[in-house]
Design a protein around this motif. Structure first.
Motif, PDB file in Angstrom:
ATOM      1  N   ILE A 122      -0.751   3.147  10.328  1.00  0.00           N
ATOM      2  CA  ILE A 122      -1.977   3.613   9.995  1.00  0.00           C
ATOM      3  C   ILE A 122      -3.543   3.355   9.738  1.00  0.00           C
ATOM      4  CG2 ILE A 122      -2.644   5.571   7.993  1.00  0.00           C
ATOM      5  CD1 ILE A 122       0.210   5.940   8.974  1.00  0.00           C
ATOM      6  N   THR A 123      -3.581   2.514   9.068  1.00  0.00           N
ATOM      7  CA  THR A 123      -5.743   2.013   9.039  1.00  0.00           C
ATOM      8  C   THR A 123      -5.165   1.371  11.220  1.00  0.00           C
ATOM      9  OG1 THR A 123      -4.585  -0.262   8.546  1.00  0.00           O
ATOM     10  CG2 THR A 123      -4.971   1.897   6.729  1.00  0.00           C
ATOM     11  N   ARG A 124      -4.354   0.667  11.842  1.00  0.00           N
ATOM     12  CA  ARG A 124      -4.637   0.379  12.937  1.00  0.00           C
ATOM     13  C   ARG A 124      -5.579  -1.181  12.531  1.00  0.00           C
ATOM     14  NH1 ARG A 124      -1.237   1.522  16.033  1.00  0.00           N
ATOM     15  NH2 ARG A 124      -0.521   3.946  15.605  1.00  0.00           N
ATOM     16  N   ARG A 125      -5.327  -1.683  11.197  1.00  0.00           N
ATOM     17  CA  ARG A 125      -6.104  -3.116  10.954  1.00  0.00           C
ATOM     18  C   ARG A 125      -4.921  -3.706  11.622  1.00  0.00           C
ATOM     19  NH1 ARG A 125      -8.222  -2.409   4.723  1.00  0.00           N
ATOM     20  NH2 ARG A 125     -10.296  -0.835   5.280  1.00  0.00           N
ATOM     21  N   ASP A 126      -5.682  -5.458  11.641  1.00  0.00           N
ATOM     22  CA  ASP A 126      -4.645  -6.211  12.537  1.00  0.00           C
ATOM     23  C   ASP A 126      -4.547  -6.932  10.452  1.00  0.00           C
ATOM     24  OD1 ASP A 126      -4.060  -8.633  12.901  1.00  0.00           O
ATOM     25  OD2 ASP A 126      -5.305  -9.089  14.054  1.00  0.00           O
ATOM     26  N   MET A 127      -2.729  -6.795  10.119  1.00  0.00           N
ATOM     27  CA  MET A 127      -2.525  -7.339   9.112  1.00  0.00           C
ATOM     28  C   MET A 127      -1.431  -8.867   9.329  1.00  0.00           C
ATOM     29  SD  MET A 127      -3.559  -4.748   7.280  1.00  0.00           S
ATOM     30  CE  MET A 127      -2.711  -4.937   5.860  1.00  0.00           C
ATOM     31  N   ILE A 149       7.142   6.813   8.926  1.00  0.00           N
ATOM     32  CA  ILE A 149       6.279   5.002   8.889  1.00  0.00           C
ATOM     33  C   ILE A 149       7.771   4.332   9.751  1.00  0.00           C
ATOM     34  CG2 ILE A 149       5.829   2.807   7.749  1.00  0.00           C
ATOM     35  CD1 ILE A 149       3.728   5.035   8.250  1.00  0.00           C
ATOM     36  N   GLN A 150       9.041   4.437   9.317  1.00  0.00           N
ATOM     37  CA  GLN A 150       9.420   3.084  10.037  1.00  0.00           C
ATOM     38  C   GLN A 150      10.014   3.454  10.978  1.00  0.00           C
ATOM     39  OE1 GLN A 150      13.992   4.678   9.137  1.00  0.00           O
ATOM     40  NE2 GLN A 150      14.851   2.376   8.542  1.00  0.00           N
ATOM     41  N   GLU A 151      10.654   4.847  11.722  1.00  0.00           N
ATOM     42  CA  GLU A 151      10.569   5.309  13.262  1.00  0.00           C
ATOM     43  C   GLU A 151       9.338   5.042  14.505  1.00  0.00           C
ATOM     44  OE1 GLU A 151      11.795   9.714  12.934  1.00  0.00           O
ATOM     45  OE2 GLU A 151      13.238   8.913  12.659  1.00  0.00           O
ATOM     46  N   GLN A 152       8.176   4.849  13.564  1.00  0.00           N
ATOM     47  CA  GLN A 152       6.981   4.401  14.811  1.00  0.00           C
ATOM     48  C   GLN A 152       6.967   3.394  15.065  1.00  0.00           C
ATOM     49  OE1 GLN A 152       3.045   5.859  12.615  1.00  0.00           O
ATOM     50  NE2 GLN A 152       1.815   4.776  13.967  1.00  0.00           N
ATOM     51  N   MET A 153       7.027   2.649  13.407  1.00  0.00           N
ATOM     52  CA  MET A 153       7.183   0.585  13.516  1.00  0.00           C
ATOM     53  C   MET A 153       8.547   0.917  13.949  1.00  0.00           C
ATOM     54  SD  MET A 153       5.389  -0.689  10.507  1.00  0.00           S
ATOM     55  CE  MET A 153       4.767  -2.961  12.013  1.00  0.00           C
ATOM     56  N   GLN A 154       9.686   1.309  14.771  1.00  0.00           N
ATOM     57  CA  GLN A 154      10.972   0.721  15.133  1.00  0.00           C
ATOM     58  C   GLN A 154      10.390   0.383  16.729  1.00  0.00           C
ATOM     59  OE1 GLN A 154      14.352   1.701  12.945  1.00  0.00           O
ATOM     60  NE2 GLN A 154      13.917  -0.319  11.694  1.00  0.00           N
ATOM     61  N   ASP A 180       0.866  -1.392  -0.021  1.00  0.00           N
ATOM     62  CA  ASP A 180      -0.113  -0.465  -0.209  1.00  0.00           C
ATOM     63  C   ASP A 180       0.368   0.968   0.408  1.00  0.00           C
ATOM     64  OD1 ASP A 180       1.373   0.401   2.492  1.00  0.00           O
ATOM     65  OD2 ASP A 180      -1.388  -0.276   3.588  1.00  0.00           O
ATOM     66  N   GLN A 181       0.902   2.320  -0.011  1.00  0.00           N
ATOM     67  CA  GLN A 181       0.821   3.317   0.259  1.00  0.00           C
ATOM     68  C   GLN A 181       2.134   3.456   1.398  1.00  0.00           C
ATOM     69  OE1 GLN A 181      -2.750   4.741   0.784  1.00  0.00           O
ATOM     70  NE2 GLN A 181      -1.953   6.482   1.128  1.00  0.00           N
ATOM     71  N   PHE A 182       2.088   3.026   2.318  1.00  0.00           N
ATOM     72  CA  PHE A 182       3.101   3.030   3.734  1.00  0.00           C
ATOM     73  C   PHE A 182       3.851   2.137   3.221  1.00  0.00           C
ATOM     74  CE2 PHE A 182      -1.600   4.378   4.663  1.00  0.00           C
ATOM     75  CZ  PHE A 182      -1.251   5.631   5.062  1.00  0.00           C
ATOM     76  N   LEU A 183       3.613   1.125   3.444  1.00  0.00           N
ATOM     77  CA  LEU A 183       4.296  -0.665   4.125  1.00  0.00           C
ATOM     78  C   LEU A 183       4.185  -1.379   2.524  1.00  0.00           C
ATOM     79  CD1 LEU A 183       2.444  -1.136   6.700  1.00  0.00           C
ATOM     80  CD2 LEU A 183       5.318  -0.427   6.537  1.00  0.00           C
ATOM     81  N   ILE A 184       5.370  -2.503   2.412  1.00  0.00           N
ATOM     82  CA  ILE A 184       5.376  -3.638   1.596  1.00  0.00           C
ATOM     83  C   ILE A 184       6.330  -4.612   2.347  1.00  0.00           C
ATOM     84  CG2 ILE A 184       7.113  -4.440  -0.835  1.00  0.00           C
ATOM     85  CD1 ILE A 184       7.431  -1.715  -2.052  1.00  0.00           C
ATOM     86  N   VAL A 185       5.262  -6.130   2.179  1.00  0.00           N
ATOM     87  CA  VAL A 185       5.611  -6.855   3.032  1.00  0.00           C
ATOM     88  C   VAL A 185       5.908  -8.252   1.608  1.00  0.00           C
ATOM     89  CG1 VAL A 185       4.766  -9.179   3.737  1.00  0.00           C
ATOM     90  CG2 VAL A 185       4.009  -6.551   4.189  1.00  0.00           C
TER      91      VAL A 185
END
Length: 304
Positions: free
Chosen positions: A284-289, A160-165, A96-101
């Protein structure tokens, strides 16, 4: 959560042929498009789907009954289908516009070293992003060892990187691996903990002394075995360098193909370690991925 499709791609967002729409209520994609594009014939709308001209949250979709939810972003390319990412060493599982798995192949570095700069998962994905947006950047969230295959993710911006780490242990709910080990662990389910340190030869080892070490905890469960090998599921409670490899050596059941950490055989000519499950809270969305990949075929074969 909706299951991701096998091939993920990006739209060329600066193309004037693209139009973006925000979904107002839950439903299915084709029904949504019929209502949205009421000036088009149903045949034309169906052709947009079948020719990969519709993307939901940056992922091209061809499935007519694909579920859409309030807040989803639908992009229609009225001129041509979105390009498809293909590479022999990795595949994109979600974007998506924030992450790639991604699902990384074994033998591929996660990121560059002093000796290897270009043949890395980071460079492959970075180049892919820059094809459509020369200013695109990619940020590492975590790594897999070169010879470990499986799921890993990147961030598309520094925030996003800083928030997740910063909140990694709270946001990453579940990370699991599968491995084939020498012998059969007894008991068949348990956990291993130690303080991990690294010597001058860059070999990680366990210590009872926490001074200068990092605490590591690995849970394991035997899934299948024969008289020589066992297929083991491993769950990380901490994410330390070489943690699983060291802990399997500690209990006397090194991962096959792992000569560095005590393995005496390599019947499938690779390190038999695969990152099979990744579950996290979307920043961002707070969805369970939730993402899961199958156990590699040669892992199953060797424990038959």
């Amino acid at each position: 959560m909706r299951q991701p499709h096998k091939h993920k791609t990006r739209g060329e967002k600066k193309n004037n042929a693209l139009k973006e729409y925000k979904v107002e209520e839950d439903g299915t994609l084709l029904a949504y498009l019929y209502g949205l594009l009421c000036d088009k014939s149903k045949t034309t709308v169906k052709s947009y789907l079948s020719h990969r001209q519709v993307a939901v949250n940056d992922t091209p979709i061809t499935q007519f009954d694909f579920p859409v939810h309030k807040g989803d972003i639908v992009v229609v390319n009225f001129e041509k289908g979105f390009s498809e990412f293909k590479h022999p060493r990795l595949r994109i599982v979600y974007e998506d516009q924030f992450l790639i798995v991604i699902d990384k192949g074994y033998g591929l570095l996660s990121m560059s070293t002093d000796r290897i700069k270009t043949k890395t998962a980071y460079r492959i994905i970075s180049d892919y992003l820059k094809e459509n947006d020369p200013g695109a950047r990619l940020f590492i969230l975590h790594r897999l060892d070169r010879d470990t295959s499986g799921l890993m993710m990147f961030a598309k911006n520094k925030e996003i990187q800083e928030q997740m780490q910063k909140a990694w242990n709270d946001m990453v709910i579940d990370r699991r691996y599968v491995a084939v080990v020498e012998g059969i662990p007894e008991p068949g389910e348990g956990q291993v903990s130690s303080w991990l340190k690294e010597n001058a030869a860059f070999e990680v080892y366990s210590s009872d002394d926490k001074e200068g070490g990092e605490y590591a905890l690995t849970r394991y469960k035997v899934l299948q075995n024969n008289k020589n090998f066992a297929l083991v599921e491993l769950q990380l409670a901490t994410g330390r360098k070489n943690q699983i490899r060291v802990h399997m050596k500690d209990i006397g059941h090194s991962i096959i193909g792992d000569k560095k950490y005590g393995s005496k055989c390599n019947p499938i000519r690779r390190l038999a370690l695969h990152a099979s499950r990744l579950r996290f809270v979307h920043p961002i969305t707070r969805r369970d991925m939730f993402f899961e990949t199958p156990v590699p075929r040669d892992f199953r074969f060797i424990v038959k």
